[in-house]
Design a protein around this motif. Structure first.
Motif, PDB file in Angstrom:
ATOM      1  N   ALA A  61       0.832  -1.050   0.186  1.00 27.40           N
ATOM      2  CA  ALA A  61       0.072   0.078  -0.270  1.00 27.40           C
ATOM      3  C   ALA A  61       1.008   1.455   0.022  1.00 27.40           C
ATOM      4  N   LYS A  62       1.821   1.319   0.736  1.00 28.85           N
ATOM      5  CA  LYS A  62       2.816   2.374   0.832  1.00 28.85           C
ATOM      6  C   LYS A  62       3.703   2.397  -0.559  1.00 28.85           C
ATOM      7  N   THR A  63       3.909   1.275  -1.065  1.00 30.69           N
ATOM      8  CA  THR A  63       4.586   1.566  -2.566  1.00 30.69           C
ATOM      9  C   THR A  63       3.654   2.060  -3.774  1.00 30.69           C
ATOM     10  N   PHE A  64       2.385   1.693  -3.599  1.00 35.80           N
ATOM     11  CA  PHE A  64       1.465   2.291  -4.600  1.00 35.80           C
ATOM     12  C   PHE A  64       0.438   3.314  -4.271  1.00 35.80           C
ATOM     13  N   ASP A  65       0.719   3.811  -3.005  1.00 37.21           N
ATOM     14  CA  ASP A  65      -0.237   4.718  -2.740  1.00 37.21           C
ATOM     15  C   ASP A  65      -1.702   4.087  -2.679  1.00 37.21           C
ATOM     16  N   ALA A  66      -1.763   3.184  -2.012  1.00 38.29           N
ATOM     17  CA  ALA A  66      -3.007   2.268  -2.136  1.00 38.29           C
ATOM     18  C   ALA A  66      -3.799   2.315  -0.989  1.00 38.29           C
ATOM     19  N   HIS A  67      -5.068   1.877  -1.003  1.00 38.96           N
ATOM     20  CA  HIS A  67      -5.994   1.631   0.080  1.00 38.96           C
ATOM     21  C   HIS A  67      -5.800   0.385   0.674  1.00 38.96           C
ATOM     22  N   LEU A  68      -5.749  -0.084   1.947  1.00 37.46           N
ATOM     23  CA  LEU A  68      -5.853  -1.433   2.432  1.00 37.46           C
ATOM     24  C   LEU A  68      -7.016  -1.679   3.182  1.00 37.46           C
ATOM     25  N   SER A  69      -7.442  -2.841   3.074  1.00 35.23           N
ATOM     26  CA  SER A  69      -8.811  -3.158   3.956  1.00 35.23           C
ATOM     27  C   SER A  69      -8.459  -4.616   4.355  1.00 35.23           C
ATOM     28  N   LEU A  70      -8.747  -4.907   5.840  1.00 40.31           N
ATOM     29  CA  LEU A  70      -8.734  -6.186   6.291  1.00 40.31           C
ATOM     30  C   LEU A  70     -10.119  -6.796   6.492  1.00 40.31           C
ATOM     31  N   LEU A  71     -10.186  -7.968   6.304  1.00 41.49           N
ATOM     32  CA  LEU A  71     -11.523  -8.318   6.361  1.00 41.49           C
ATOM     33  C   LEU A  71     -11.562  -9.456   7.254  1.00 41.49           C
ATOM     34  N   GLU A  72     -12.516  -9.006   8.479  1.00 40.92           N
ATOM     35  CA  GLU A  72     -12.922 -10.277   9.452  1.00 40.92           C
ATOM     36  C   GLU A  72     -14.270 -10.680   9.197  1.00 40.92           C
ATOM     37  N   ILE A  73     -14.342 -11.798   8.930  1.00 40.99           N
ATOM     38  CA  ILE A  73     -15.472 -12.617   8.695  1.00 40.99           C
ATOM     39  C   ILE A  73     -16.221 -13.313  10.018  1.00 40.99           C
ATOM     40  N   ARG A  85     -25.020 -14.255  18.893  1.00 43.25           N
ATOM     41  CA  ARG A  85     -25.030 -13.225  19.531  1.00 43.25           C
ATOM     42  C   ARG A  85     -23.287 -13.014  20.143  1.00 43.25           C
ATOM     43  N   ARG A  86     -22.721 -14.144  20.614  1.00 45.06           N
ATOM     44  CA  ARG A  86     -21.417 -14.367  21.112  1.00 45.06           C
ATOM     45  C   ARG A  86     -20.441 -14.275  19.958  1.00 45.06           C
ATOM     46  N   LEU A  87     -20.833 -14.972  18.752  1.00 45.93           N
ATOM     47  CA  LEU A  87     -19.768 -14.840  17.583  1.00 45.93           C
ATOM     48  C   LEU A  87     -19.863 -13.337  17.099  1.00 45.93           C
ATOM     49  N   ARG A  88     -21.096 -12.868  16.944  1.00 38.67           N
ATOM     50  CA  ARG A  88     -20.940 -11.349  16.523  1.00 38.67           C
ATOM     51  C   ARG A  88     -19.928 -10.420  17.276  1.00 38.67           C
ATOM     52  N   ASP A  89     -20.377 -10.701  18.760  1.00 39.74           N
ATOM     53  CA  ASP A  89     -19.668  -9.704  19.741  1.00 39.74           C
ATOM     54  C   ASP A  89     -18.049  -9.709  19.542  1.00 39.74           C
ATOM     55  N   GLN A  90     -17.628 -11.250  19.532  1.00 39.95           N
ATOM     56  CA  GLN A  90     -16.220 -11.776  19.160  1.00 39.95           C
ATOM     57  C   GLN A  90     -15.834 -11.008  18.062  1.00 39.95           C
ATOM     58  N   GLY A  91     -16.726 -11.096  16.835  1.00 35.30           N
ATOM     59  CA  GLY A  91     -16.265 -10.309  15.744  1.00 35.30           C
ATOM     60  C   GLY A  91     -15.795  -9.147  15.604  1.00 35.30           C
TER      61      GLY A  91
END
Length: 280
Positions: free
Chosen positions: A26-38, A62-68
């Protein structure tokens, strides 16, 4: 040009390596970085009357959503000083598995950066499935980063595992933003096919000319396998360069899950200390 990068998080310790490489690119190409938490939500149990949610499933969701959400929030804090535009996306997967969901999200990125599968453990299998789904269904290239790799970025020395095929030519063209910045590019051809299905009157000549028109000066290296594994020859040459990146297309069987598990690709995924740029 890479302007939109995606790092699908696998929940394994190897994610840290993929994130670090994603930041560097991202630094090299002046890019946007997205991290995907599923958040993977299991389907409710089936009964003769269909799928009927119960109190236990609601509590689990509910527990899985809270942990995510907690995981995503921790990632946001960790990335506060990354030095590049970063977002952490939180998505849910209920009726499809998380790897397929990652592939769907990768359709909106230029490149996916994912941790490499290093062994046959449960974590390794999960990472392998993620890579296979990204290649099969995203339509975008995938950069696989082995654990604890410290190759320079952008890579200075790049090996292209070439053969005249749609998968390999797509990988080469997807990797052009990296190739034009490299100091050395070796096009390695193992057992070049003869005749009209080959690569012109001189093996590698046509693709070297094509790369030159893009500003990439490539060295063509032709090897005869003489019964040795193609992967061994590629890795041998990569080690001698030494290569900082291998660019490869699809090898092996037609079904991608079988292809990604066997032959050359398996060796590049499991036995290779260098990052590999794959397209399919």
């Amino acid at each position: 040009m890479f302007k939109d990068l995606l790092v699908p998080l696998s929940g394994t310790p190897a994610d840290a390596d993929a994130i670090r490489v994603g930041i560097d690119i991202a630094k090299t190409f002046d890019a946007h970085l997205s991290l995907l938490e599923i958040v993977a939500l299991p389907l409710p149990a089936a009964s003769p009357w269909g799928m009927i949610p119960d109190v236990a499933m609601e509590g689990l969701y509910r527990r899985l959503r809270d942990q995510g959400e907690a995981n995503a929030e921790q990632r946001r804090r960790d990335m506060a000083d990354a030095g590049v535009p970063v977002e952490v996306r939180l998505v849910e997967s209920l009726f499809t598995d998380s790897a397929h969901m990652a592939a769907h999200c990768a359709q909106y990125a230029d490149l996916s950066v994912v941790a490499g599968a290093v062994d046959s453990t449960a974590d390794g299998a999960r990472l392998h499935d993620l890579i296979a789904e990204l290649l099969a269904h995203s339509g975008r290239p995938v950069l696989v980063v082995p654990p604890r790799n410290r190759s320079p970025r952008p890579p200075r020395n790049i090996l292209i595992a070439w053969r005249p095929s749609s998968g390999t030519t797509r990988a080469l063209h997807d990797a052009l933003p990296l190739l034009v910045q490299a100091e050395r590019v070796d096009v390695v051809i193992v057992d070049p096919p003869p005749g009209e299905q080959g690569d012109g009157p001189q093996a590698g000549g046509d693709i070297a000319t094509h790369l030159a028109r893009h500003g990439v000066k490539a060295n063509v290296v032709v090897r005869e396998s003489k019964g040795r594994d193609v992967s061994a020859l590629l890795l041998e040459h990569a080690g001698a360069m030494p290569a900082h990146l291998i660019v490869a297309g699809g090898y092996g069987r037609s079904r991608l899950r079988e292809w990604a598990m066997g032959g050359v690709t398996r060796e590049l995924l499991f036995s290779n200390p260098m990052p590999v740029f794959f397209s399919h």
